[in-house]
Design a protein around this motif. Structure first.
Motif, short mmCIF file in Angstrom:
data_model
loop_
_atom_site.label_atom_id
_atom_site.label_comp_id
_atom_site.label_asym_id
_atom_site.label_seq_id
_atom_site.Cartn_x
_atom_site.Cartn_y
_atom_site.Cartn_z
N ILE A 160 0.86 -1.19 0.00
CA ILE A 160 0.00 0.00 0.00
C ILE A 160 0.89 1.23 0.00
CG2 ILE A 160 -1.58 1.40 1.38
CD1 ILE A 160 -2.95 -1.12 2.24
N VAL A 161 0.66 2.10 -0.99
CA VAL A 161 1.35 3.38 -1.06
C VAL A 161 0.26 4.44 -0.92
CG1 VAL A 161 2.78 4.91 -2.45
CG2 VAL A 161 3.12 2.43 -2.58
N ALA A 162 0.29 5.17 0.18
CA ALA A 162 -0.74 6.17 0.44
C ALA A 162 -0.24 7.56 0.08
CB ALA A 162 -1.15 6.12 1.91
N GLY A 163 -1.16 8.44 -0.17
CA GLY A 163 -0.83 9.82 -0.48
C GLY A 163 -0.48 10.61 0.76
N ASP A 164 -0.74 11.88 0.72
CA ASP A 164 -0.34 12.79 1.79
C ASP A 164 -1.19 12.60 3.04
OD1 ASP A 164 1.47 13.84 0.04
OD2 ASP A 164 0.18 15.49 -0.58
N PHE A 165 -0.52 12.52 4.18
CA PHE A 165 -1.18 12.49 5.48
C PHE A 165 -0.90 13.83 6.14
CE2 PHE A 165 -1.23 11.60 10.08
CZ PHE A 165 -2.49 11.06 10.19
N CYS A 166 -1.94 14.60 6.34
CA CYS A 166 -1.82 15.91 6.99
C CYS A 166 -3.04 16.07 7.87
CB CYS A 166 -1.74 17.01 5.94
SG CYS A 166 -1.46 18.63 6.66
N PRO A 167 -2.94 15.69 9.14
CA PRO A 167 -4.12 15.71 10.00
C PRO A 167 -4.73 17.10 10.10
CG PRO A 167 -2.17 15.00 11.22
CD PRO A 167 -1.74 15.31 9.83
N CYS A 201 -6.80 15.86 14.50
CA CYS A 201 -5.91 16.16 15.63
C CYS A 201 -6.66 16.08 16.94
CB CYS A 201 -5.26 17.54 15.47
SG CYS A 201 -3.96 17.58 14.23
N ARG A 202 -7.86 16.63 16.98
CA ARG A 202 -8.64 16.56 18.23
C ARG A 202 -8.94 15.11 18.59
NH1 ARG A 202 -11.26 21.17 16.20
NH2 ARG A 202 -12.95 19.91 15.38
N LEU A 251 4.11 12.08 5.00
CA LEU A 251 3.69 13.06 6.02
C LEU A 251 3.86 14.45 5.40
CD1 LEU A 251 2.69 13.67 8.86
CD2 LEU A 251 5.07 13.68 9.61
N GLU A 252 2.76 15.09 5.09
CA GLU A 252 2.75 16.33 4.30
C GLU A 252 2.96 17.58 5.14
OE1 GLU A 252 2.49 18.74 0.92
OE2 GLU A 252 2.80 16.61 1.07
N SER A 300 2.87 32.35 0.48
CA SER A 300 1.67 32.01 -0.28
C SER A 300 1.27 30.59 0.07
CB SER A 300 1.97 32.12 -1.78
OG SER A 300 0.85 31.71 -2.52
N GLY A 301 0.00 30.36 0.32
CA GLY A 301 -0.47 29.02 0.62
C GLY A 301 -0.66 28.79 2.11
N PRO A 302 -1.15 27.61 2.45
CA PRO A 302 -1.45 27.32 3.86
C PRO A 302 -0.18 27.05 4.67
CG PRO A 302 -1.85 25.39 2.51
CD PRO A 302 -1.52 26.52 1.57
N ALA A 303 -0.27 27.24 5.96
CA ALA A 303 0.82 26.92 6.89
C ALA A 303 0.47 25.60 7.56
CB ALA A 303 0.98 28.04 7.91
N LEU A 304 0.90 24.51 6.96
CA LEU A 304 0.57 23.18 7.47
C LEU A 304 1.49 22.78 8.60
CD1 LEU A 304 0.13 21.37 4.04
CD2 LEU A 304 -1.64 22.42 5.45
N LYS A 305 0.92 22.14 9.62
CA LYS A 305 1.71 21.62 10.74
C LYS A 305 0.84 20.66 11.52
CE LYS A 305 0.60 25.65 13.53
NZ LYS A 305 -0.07 26.46 12.54
N CYS A 306 1.47 19.81 12.32
CA CYS A 306 0.74 18.91 13.21
C CYS A 306 1.57 18.73 14.47
CB CYS A 306 0.44 17.57 12.53
SG CYS A 306 1.89 16.62 12.08
N ASP A 307 0.98 18.11 15.47
CA ASP A 307 1.73 17.86 16.70
C ASP A 307 2.09 16.37 16.79
OD1 ASP A 307 -0.51 16.50 17.66
OD2 ASP A 307 -1.24 18.21 18.77
N LEU A 308 2.69 15.99 17.90
CA LEU A 308 3.17 14.61 18.06
C LEU A 308 2.06 13.57 18.00
CD1 LEU A 308 5.94 15.05 20.76
CD2 LEU A 308 6.24 14.34 18.39
N SER A 309 0.82 13.97 18.18
CA SER A 309 -0.27 13.00 18.10
C SER A 309 -0.36 12.38 16.70
CB SER A 309 -1.60 13.63 18.50
OG SER A 309 -1.99 14.63 17.58
N ALA A 310 0.17 13.08 15.69
CA ALA A 310 0.19 12.52 14.33
C ALA A 310 1.03 11.25 14.28
CB ALA A 310 0.72 13.55 13.35
#
Length: 87
Positions: free
Chosen positions: A4-11, A16-17, A45-46, A60-70
């Protein structure tokens, strides 16, 4: 061999909640069943994992980020490899 090759994971904020509250089954059960059934799996992990998020920089564009719960979510889902091939 089943791969399985999955695309972008960006919670997003909903995911996140759910992971912060420990509701991994509710958010990722279906994905987990598919991924854990594969011989090998990888996902991208995007976004960066940050501990103390700063405000977005001017760009320009979104500011993507996640925390350690990802990381907990990725482990729960069962991915064997995570890439960091972002724009």
């Amino acid at each position: 061999m089943n791969v399985i090759v999955a695309g972008d994971f960006c919670p997003d904020s909903t995911r996140c909640r759910l992971t912060d509250s420990g509701f991994l089954d509710e958010a990722f059960f279906s994905a987990s069943m598919a991924v854990k059934g594969a011989d090998y799996s990888l996902v991208n992990l995007e976004c960066p994992i940050v501990r103390n998020p700063l405000g977005p920089i001017k760009k320009s564009g979104p500011a993507l980020k996640c925390d350690l719960s990802a990381v907990d979510a990725l482990k729960y889902i069962g991915f064997k490899c995570v890439t960091l091939a972002n724009n």
